[in-house]
Structure formats: C-alpha cells, structure tokens
Design a protein around this motif. Sequence first.
Motif, PDB file in Angstrom:
ATOM      1  N   MET A 265       0.819  -1.198   0.000  1.00 37.28           N
ATOM      2  CA  MET A 265       0.000   0.000   0.000  1.00 37.28           C
ATOM      3  C   MET A 265       0.861   1.259   0.000  1.00 37.28           C
ATOM      4  N   THR A 266       1.975   1.248   0.698  1.00 34.64           N
ATOM      5  CA  THR A 266       2.759   2.461   0.852  1.00 34.64           C
ATOM      6  C   THR A 266       3.733   2.684  -0.293  1.00 34.64           C
ATOM      7  N   GLY A 267       4.208   1.610  -0.894  1.00 37.18           N
ATOM      8  CA  GLY A 267       5.160   1.756  -1.977  1.00 37.18           C
ATOM      9  C   GLY A 267       6.546   2.162  -1.548  1.00 37.18           C
ATOM     10  N   LEU A 268       6.913   1.936  -0.246  1.00 36.11           N
ATOM     11  CA  LEU A 268       8.266   2.236   0.201  1.00 36.11           C
ATOM     12  C   LEU A 268       9.168   1.068  -0.195  1.00 36.11           C
ATOM     13  N   THR A 269       9.802   1.210  -1.334  1.00 34.76           N
ATOM     14  CA  THR A 269      10.580   0.124  -1.932  1.00 34.76           C
ATOM     15  C   THR A 269      11.980   0.622  -2.260  1.00 34.76           C
ATOM     16  N   ALA A 270      12.956  -0.267  -2.101  1.00 38.10           N
ATOM     17  CA  ALA A 270      14.344   0.094  -2.395  1.00 38.10           C
ATOM     18  C   ALA A 270      15.023  -1.037  -3.137  1.00 38.10           C
ATOM     19  N   THR A 271      16.073  -0.682  -3.857  1.00 39.73           N
ATOM     20  CA  THR A 271      16.912  -1.639  -4.561  1.00 39.73           C
ATOM     21  C   THR A 271      18.293  -1.667  -3.912  1.00 39.73           C
ATOM     22  N   VAL A 272      18.817  -2.871  -3.722  1.00 45.05           N
ATOM     23  CA  VAL A 272      20.179  -3.007  -3.201  1.00 45.05           C
ATOM     24  C   VAL A 272      21.152  -2.678  -4.326  1.00 45.05           C
ATOM     25  N   GLU A 273      21.874  -1.560  -4.186  1.00 37.45           N
ATOM     26  CA  GLU A 273      22.782  -1.132  -5.251  1.00 37.45           C
ATOM     27  C   GLU A 273      24.210  -1.617  -5.057  1.00 37.45           C
ATOM     28  N   ALA A 274      24.591  -1.835  -3.795  1.00 39.30           N
ATOM     29  CA  ALA A 274      25.960  -2.277  -3.527  1.00 39.30           C
ATOM     30  C   ALA A 274      26.007  -2.922  -2.149  1.00 39.30           C
ATOM     31  N   LYS A 275      27.009  -3.775  -1.936  1.00 40.63           N
ATOM     32  CA  LYS A 275      27.243  -4.392  -0.633  1.00 40.63           C
ATOM     33  C   LYS A 275      28.666  -4.088  -0.186  1.00 40.63           C
ATOM     34  N   GLY A 276      28.793  -3.792   1.118  1.00 41.27           N
ATOM     35  CA  GLY A 276      30.101  -3.519   1.680  1.00 41.27           C
ATOM     36  C   GLY A 276      30.443  -4.508   2.773  1.00 41.27           C
ATOM     37  N   GLU A 277      31.334  -4.109   3.639  1.00 46.94           N
ATOM     38  CA  GLU A 277      31.752  -4.978   4.729  1.00 46.94           C
ATOM     39  C   GLU A 277      30.848  -4.813   5.938  1.00 46.94           C
TER      40      GLU A 277
END
Length: 368
Positions: free
Chosen positions: A125-137
């Motif tokens: 319903m809220t549309g709070l969505t994110a994409t994982v762009e990078a991973k670190g330590e």
Amino acid sequence: MRVDLFDFDLPEERIALRPASPRDASRLLVVRPGEPPLDRGVRDLPDLLAPGDVLVFNDTRVIPARLAGIRHRPGGTGQRCEAMLHLREAPDRWLAFARPAKRLAVGDRIRFGPAGEGAGEVCGMTGLTATVEAKGEGGEVSLRFDLAGPALDEAIMAQGALPLPPYIAGKRATDAQDTTDYQTVYAREPGAVAAPTAGLHFSDSLLAAVDRAGIGRAHVTLHVGAGTFLPVKADDTEHHRMHAEIGTLDAATAERLNAARAEGGRVVAVGTTALRLLESAAEPDGTIRPFTGATDIFITPGYRFRAVDALVTNFHLPRSTLFMLVSAFSGLDTMRAAYAHAIRESYRFYSYGDASLLFPAPPPLREP
C-alpha cells in the motif's frame, strides 16, 4: 594502540534500560586529571562551569531509521530482512546495515513496512521500496529508494521504528515513552539514527539555570550514525575504520566560539558528537572554522585537542571508539580509574545512564 587497553568489566546491572526521571535528575561524575573523581548531579553543572563558558549542543533529531521489510526476487519467495539506515548518500539513497545481509544480493528489491508488523502487506500500500545497489563490509548495503527527498523522509517517518541501541533493544521492546526519552529537548534537525545521548540530561529548567549562570549556549549539527554502536573488532586502533557522519557548523557559531575563547571562556562540548564536529572544524592553532560535510575523525590517545576545553558525556562501552575518545581527552589511566569508581558507586551506564564532566589531561612535557 592495542584495543584491549580500553577493555574493562561492567556488571550487567549497571546498564540503564530507562533514563532518570526527570531527565536532569541524573548523577554527574566530575573528572579532573590528577584529582579524585567528584560525585555530583547534572543539576550542579551551572555551578561547575564559569560565566563566559559556552556549552555546545548537537541539535540533530533522531529519525525512525529501523526499517523492516521483505526481500523480493523474480520467481523467488519473499525473505524477511531489516535495514538500519545510517548515512544518507543522496536524496534517494541511504547506506544501511542489513540483517541478514548475507542473504541480500545487488539488484534485490526490498519492500518496507512498519517494523515488527506484516511488512509484506503494508508495503504494497505504501510503496516504500528500495533496490540493493551495492554491498560492503560488516553487513553494510547501499539502498536506492523509489522515493526521494521530502517524500522519502515522510515515508521513513511513517514506516520506520525508533533505533534504540542494541544493549537496550535486546532486553525490552521500544515503546511510546522512548519517542520522548530518546530525543533531546532542543532537537531540531532530522537526520540522526542515534541520539547524542549526553544531551538527554538537559531539561528546559536546566537550560534556564545555565542561562542565569551566564554560561552561553551554541548549537551545531552532527547526524549520528548507527556506526556508533559497532564494536571495534580490530586488535589495534590503527586498523579500525570509522563510518562517516554529516555535520554542519555555521560561520556565526564559529565566530562566537572563537570570541568566547579569546575572552577567556571555555568551549564545553555536550557529547562526543559535538566534540568530534568541533575538532573536525578546528585549525591547528585552535581557530574554529565553518564546516559542512562528512567527518570520520577517529580520536585516540595521543591526539592533540584544539577546540574543546571540557566535555559532558555519558559512560561508554568497553573497547568502544567513545571510550578511546574520552581516554584521549582526560588520559587512559584517569578514565580507567574514573570508570572503576563509577562502577563501585553504582552509576548507570550507556545511552540512558548517568553523565560525566571531563576536563583535559595536561599536555605532555616537551623535550628541552
């Protein structure tokens, strides 16, 4: 330096799970190198300073930075996860510490909802969505949200949960009282994911007493990151990496602080966050300049303080960068003795605990 030099034993019962009430009822340990520690109260602070001194407060405001969500992949099943935001990189992008980070991959989509609730349904319903762009330590990920700017801020405020420190959150649930307790009375600039906890002791009445005593007040902003909770895993301080935090010290404040010192007043940092920003803004001769941007300053014994003459701070974790900082300020032996006294006298430790007023160790004698 060896990290184990900053270790000490702290009984579990000394960790405060709730603050003193009222907030200015906390105890205050006064530490002057070369003298026995002095047991006082936070309300005594105006009498322990002098007219012309200036207290410097960090006016950052804690945001509900703990987000619960569901990881989605094409053709796969959803996987619950959590992200603790800690540094904003862009209007639509945050660095965060994720759990379980090992199950996230670059390109994964995460749909967030209220922490602890049915995240998958609410997020739709809220549309709070994110994409994982990078991973670190250390579980760090870079998240690019589908919202940006004020719209993202509003969504985080609506969907996030208050990020209490793990040594509190691991023992009890966050509740409505924490939304007041874990915020300073002068907080005004949203962006921190941890409170500048030395400031939690100040009430409106204590601030009024400070004013009546002729002690000045100034504000800077450093948005405290979740990296403040991370343990130092290295064996030597040389190998520890500090996470950057964003801060601002404006020209009018810099001019005021320089004038106060020129007239014989002292700059008294309220909290290690205010101290770190002041030291980041200081020239080698102690002149404080305006500052805007990121700082990852790491202060350990041997550091020469340039801008700060006294420090109000809480009691910190063993082996932490904060205990290293106070040991640099007042001396390692002095602080180990002060903490031993505090433990014996049942002072309350950590974010909701009691406070200390620290004065600096004298500079080392120069070789003739």
